[in-house]
Design an enzyme around this catalytic site. Structure first.
Site, short mmCIF file in Angstrom:
data_model
loop_
_atom_site.label_atom_id
_atom_site.label_comp_id
_atom_site.label_asym_id
_atom_site.label_seq_id
_atom_site.Cartn_x
_atom_site.Cartn_y
_atom_site.Cartn_z
N HIS A 20 -51.80 19.52 -31.13
CA HIS A 20 -52.98 20.37 -30.82
C HIS A 20 -54.01 20.26 -31.95
CE1 HIS A 20 -49.90 23.05 -28.55
NE2 HIS A 20 -50.64 22.46 -27.63
N LYS A 44 -44.88 32.42 -17.85
CA LYS A 44 -43.60 32.26 -18.55
C LYS A 44 -43.56 33.20 -19.76
CE LYS A 44 -46.07 28.33 -20.34
NZ LYS A 44 -46.39 26.97 -20.33
N ARG A 93 -51.21 13.22 -23.39
CA ARG A 93 -50.28 12.50 -24.26
C ARG A 93 -49.74 11.24 -23.60
NH1 ARG A 93 -46.98 17.88 -24.75
NH2 ARG A 93 -47.55 17.63 -22.56
N SER A 131 -45.08 21.94 -27.37
CA SER A 131 -44.59 23.22 -27.90
C SER A 131 -43.17 23.49 -27.40
CB SER A 131 -45.50 24.38 -27.46
OG SER A 131 -46.79 24.18 -27.94
O1 PNS Z 1 -51.22 24.68 -22.44
P1 PNS Z 1 -51.10 24.85 -20.97
O2 PNS Z 1 -50.09 25.92 -20.65
O3 PNS Z 1 -50.81 23.56 -20.26
O4 PNS Z 1 -52.54 25.39 -20.43
C1 PNS Z 1 -52.78 25.60 -19.07
C2 PNS Z 1 -54.13 26.30 -18.86
C3 PNS Z 1 -54.24 27.55 -19.69
C4 PNS Z 1 -55.24 25.35 -19.24
C5 PNS Z 1 -54.26 26.63 -17.34
O5 PNS Z 1 -53.10 27.27 -16.91
C6 PNS Z 1 -55.46 27.48 -17.01
O6 PNS Z 1 -56.59 27.04 -17.09
N1 PNS Z 1 -55.22 28.76 -16.62
C7 PNS Z 1 -56.27 29.71 -16.33
C8 PNS Z 1 -56.32 30.07 -14.85
C9 PNS Z 1 -57.13 29.05 -14.07
O7 PNS Z 1 -58.30 28.85 -14.27
N2 PNS Z 1 -56.42 28.37 -13.13
C10 PNS Z 1 -56.98 27.31 -12.32
C11 PNS Z 1 -56.84 25.97 -13.01
S1 PNS Z 1 -57.39 24.66 -11.96
#
Ligand code: PNS
Length: 176
Positions: A20, A44, A93, A131
């Site tokens: 990150h 989660k 990645r 993570s």
């Molecule tokens: O690090 P992560 O857990 O892969 O991040 C995922 C994240 C936070 C980018 C994604 O879950 C997100 O954008 N959530 C916010 C809700 C939202 O906008 N959902 C629609 C995505 S298309």
């Protein structure tokens, strides 16, 4: 010289890894402002509380003046609009990341066409790093030295000391 663009780098950051950090470091040289946005109310169960994740993020990025740490809930595109950001930044990645990231990018574009998703690739040293893997390896006694900032390693030790045995039991149950 960086372009006058605010980029949002969203995620759970539970905890932040050197992968990150590598992305944030590259992005801060390209964009005028990078907002690292921690998603609240993760589905989660996180290992670190939001407060702990924010504190670690702030500490390890404090020397980068155009990097800010924030939280968000609800739709990412709504948050990006509110912050006047025109870029959503995501790290890729390996090809395994691609399907999910592709879907998210297109769904976000459908909801808000003015926001562009930009994918960045971390240094190859971190191409396998996540993570979840860090937490699993650490909880089972492996070393994560060099994979997370020293501060995070210290916090992992502290966290495992206080909730370690239950966390370890949980992880092992999930692996069965
Ligand atoms: O690090 P992560 O857990 O892969 O991040 C995922 C994240 C936070 C980018 C994604 O879950 C997100 O954008 N959530 C916010 C809700 C939202 O906008 N959902 C629609 C995505 S298309």
């Amino acid at each position: 010289m960086s372009v006058q663009v605010t980029a949002i780098y969203p995620g759970s950051f539970d905890p932040i890894t050197n992968g990150h950090l590598d992305i944030i470091d590259r992005a801060r040289n390209i964009f005028s402002r990078v907002i690292v946005a921690v998603l609240l109310n993760l589905g989660k169960e996180p290992l670190f509380t939001t407060k702990e994740r924010i504190r670690m993020l702030k500490q390890v990025t404090s020397h980068w003046k155009n990097v800010q740490i924030d939280t968000f809930e609800g739709l990412l595109v709504d948050y990006a609009m509110q912050k006047k950001a025109t870029v959503i930044l995501r790290g890729i990645r390996a090809m395994t990341d691609f399907d999910y990231e592709f879907q998210m990018a297109l769904m976000n574009r459908r909801m808000q066409p003015s926001i562009e998703t930009v994918f960045m690739v971390p240094a190859e040293t971190y191409s396998y790093l996540s993570s979840s893997l860090v937490k699993e390896v650490f909880s089972l006694g492996g070393t994560v030295n060099g994979l997370v900032p020293a501060l995070v390693e210290k916090e992992l030790k502290r966290k495992m000391r206080s909730s370690g045995s239950s966390y370890r039991r949980d992880r092992q149950r999930k692996q069965l």
